[in-house]
Design an enzyme around this catalytic site. Structure first.
Site, PDB file in Angstrom:
ATOM      1  N   HIS A   1       2.998  14.303   0.612  1.00  0.00           N
ATOM      2  CA  HIS A   1       2.456  15.609   0.217  1.00  0.00           C
ATOM      3  C   HIS A   1       3.539  16.650   0.467  1.00  0.00           C
ATOM      4  CE1 HIS A   1      -1.667  14.244  -0.309  1.00  0.00           C
ATOM      5  NE2 HIS A   1      -1.632  13.660   0.869  1.00  0.00           N
TER       6      HIS A   1
ATOM      7  N   HIS B   1       0.834  -1.211   0.000  1.00  0.00           N
ATOM      8  CA  HIS B   1       0.000   0.000   0.000  1.00  0.00           C
ATOM      9  C   HIS B   1       0.867   1.259   0.000  1.00  0.00           C
ATOM     10  CE1 HIS B   1      -3.966   1.950   1.545  1.00  0.00           C
ATOM     11  NE2 HIS B   1      -3.297   2.753   0.753  1.00  0.00           N
TER      12      HIS B   1
ATOM     13  N   ASP C   1       0.779   2.719   3.873  1.00  0.00           N
ATOM     14  CA  ASP C   1      -0.060   3.759   3.253  1.00  0.00           C
ATOM     15  C   ASP C   1       0.776   5.034   3.054  1.00  0.00           C
ATOM     16  OD1 ASP C   1      -2.105   5.245   2.154  1.00  0.00           O
ATOM     17  OD2 ASP C   1      -3.278   5.416   3.988  1.00  0.00           O
TER      18      ASP C   1
ATOM     19  N   HIS D   1       1.661   5.099  -2.170  1.00  0.00           N
ATOM     20  CA  HIS D   1       1.306   6.095  -3.194  1.00  0.00           C
ATOM     21  C   HIS D   1       2.597   6.674  -3.763  1.00  0.00           C
ATOM     22  CE1 HIS D   1      -3.022   6.182  -2.144  1.00  0.00           C
ATOM     23  NE2 HIS D   1      -2.568   5.907  -0.932  1.00  0.00           N
TER      24      HIS D   1
ATOM     25  N   HIS E   1      -5.978  -0.267   5.405  1.00  0.00           N
ATOM     26  CA  HIS E   1      -5.785   0.584   6.598  1.00  0.00           C
ATOM     27  C   HIS E   1      -6.950   0.560   7.606  1.00  0.00           C
ATOM     28  CE1 HIS E   1      -8.008   3.126   3.907  1.00  0.00           C
ATOM     29  NE2 HIS E   1      -6.969   3.600   3.278  1.00  0.00           N
TER      30      HIS E   1
HETATM   31 ZN   LIG Z   1      -6.894   4.764   1.510  1.00  0.00          ZN
END
Ligand SMILES: [Zn+2]
Length: 426
Positions: free
Chosen positions: A310, A61, A306, A63, A233
């Site tokens: 940013h 997981h 996760d 990004h 999550h």
């Molecule tokens: Zn999510």
């Protein structure tokens, strides 16, 4: 190049192996000792005394923000962050721009990763077109293009009939469904756990039932379609109870836990620190206790970060307006070792390694997560006793949005090998 790793404690849960010994790499693959003698040149030696030698860790997981959000993270920098955190295989989420909902975008991600990533990057594909929750993405073509899972992570399909068809297609083509569990009507514009602190601070609440309702929906769908649905999550005590009951009667449902949901509770938001704003939110003490119980009894069998980078300017706004999420690749192993193995004694080290290797590999049906002879030499060296301080300024990630800067942790990865080559430290 051939390598001998000497005197490490080799923990390979897939093969029930836990012993001090030597590990051999020939031609980028795990070998048995006899294969070394077929080469004339002297192998490289790595001294692994007092270190754990584990299969390369998997984070399902992550990004990576490319394509579309290259100011937060790129495939290259995200992969470097993974390597620094001890991860040799990562699964990237499809909420990019464009969303990863066509074979073309999946091909782009795979090509880019082959060019610049120092770890294995496996794409997931969207469940719905544009992650809009209205029309299914071409799940069969996404699978052919190489996705290892489908998910609308960041968003959640509200239409149960559409989700049922997604699970049925996923079963037909053989990919697991991962789901970000959030009922939009129950959650509304919630930004923090609905409870004492949301009331006191006057921030819109994100109630536990907003997660539990979708976990329940997913259990019903996994049962009805007889296919793997994995809840991403998990944060609420009620979700753990639901998963425990359903798994107990053989439903193909599973869940994952991120470090921030056990390291912190919602009282961390009292200073309006936007690095404590995540989705789902930090919850109450009872929830943390339930997550730990779920990890201890095997209800939760996968851990992940996760990792959600940013830029600083995006997080330096008022709490309501800030984006959700924190970076996690470079802190999660340390946090889990420190909290689960050292402090709370929830599980022992081999179990933690299992949760990062063979368990995610089984869900994704990928050839990774073991040190079996013939497999790619993806290896993580862990020093479980090393005390270190998190320093966000030294992250390999492009982003620094973490609530753990300055934390003292015990245990971390000290070397990461992918396909026989050391990718961390470099
Ligand atoms: Zn999510």
């Amino acid at each position: 190049m051939n390598t001998v790793i000497r005197n490490g404690r080799i923990i390979d849960p897939a093969n029930q192996r836990d012993e001090i010994g030597d590990l051999f790499i020939v031609g980028g693959k795990i070998a048995d000792g006899s294969q070394l003698s077929t080469f004339n040149s002297q192998p490289d030696e790595i001294d692994a005394s007092n270190l754990i030698v584990a299969p390369g860790l998997i984070d399902l997981h992550v990004h990576l923000r490319e394509p579309g959000f290259g100011w937060k993270e790129t495939i290259e920098t995200g992969a470097r962050a993974a390597a620094a955190g001890g991860f040799t295989t990562i699964v990237c989420m499809p909420n990019t721009l464009p969303a990863a909902d066509t074979p073309g975008t999946i091909a782009w991600i795979r090509d880019r990763a082959a060019e610049v990533a120092c770890v294995n990057v496996l794409p997931s594909g969207a469940i719905s077109k544009g992650l809009m929750g209205e029309e299914l993405a071409p799940i069969g073509s996404l699978k052919q293009a190489g996705v290892v899972a489908i998910t609308d992570d960041g968003r959640c399909i509200q239409n149960n009939e559409l989700m049922r068809r997604a699970v049925e297609y996923a079963r037909m083509v053989g990919v697991p469904v991962l789901d970000h569990c959030q009922d939009y009507n129950l959650v509304g514009n919630g930004v923090v756990h609905e409870g004492y602190w949301s009331t006191l601070l006057g921030l819109p609440g994100w109630p536990s039932i907003g997660e539990e309702a979708i976990v329940m929906r997913n259990i019903l769908l996994a049962d009805c379609c007889d296919h793997a649905v994995h809840c991403q999550h998990i944060s609420a005590a009620g979700s753990v109870r639901l998963l425990r009951e359903a798994r107990g009667r053989g439903v193909k449902i599973s869940g994952e836990v991120c470090p921030h949901h056990i390291a912190l509770t919602d009282d961390a938001i009292q200073n309006f620190d936007t690095n404590c704003k995540m989705n789902p939110p930090l919850r109450a003490k009872e929830d943390v206790t339930a997550l730990l119980e779920g990890i201890a009894d095997g209800t939760i069998e996968i851990l992940c970060s996760d990792h959600a980078p940013h830029a600083q300017f995006e997080k330096e706004v008022e709490f309501d307006a800030a984006p959700f999420g924190i970076v996690g690749l470079e802190t999660q192993l340390g946090l889990f070792l420190d909290l689960l193995v050292d402090k709370h004694k929830t599980i022992e080290l081999p179990r933690l390694i299992e949760m990062f290797t063979v368990n995610p590999a089984r869900l994704l049906q990928i050839e990774a997560g073991t040190l079996s002879v013939g497999r790619a030499a993806d290896i993580t060296f862990i020093d479980p006793d090393l005390e270190w301080t998190v320093d966000a300024q030294n992250f390999q990630s492009m982003s620094r949005n973490t609530p753990f800067d300055g934390w003292n942790l015990k245990g971390r990865a000290v070397r990461t090998i992918v396909g026989g080559k050391t990718v961390y430290p470099v």
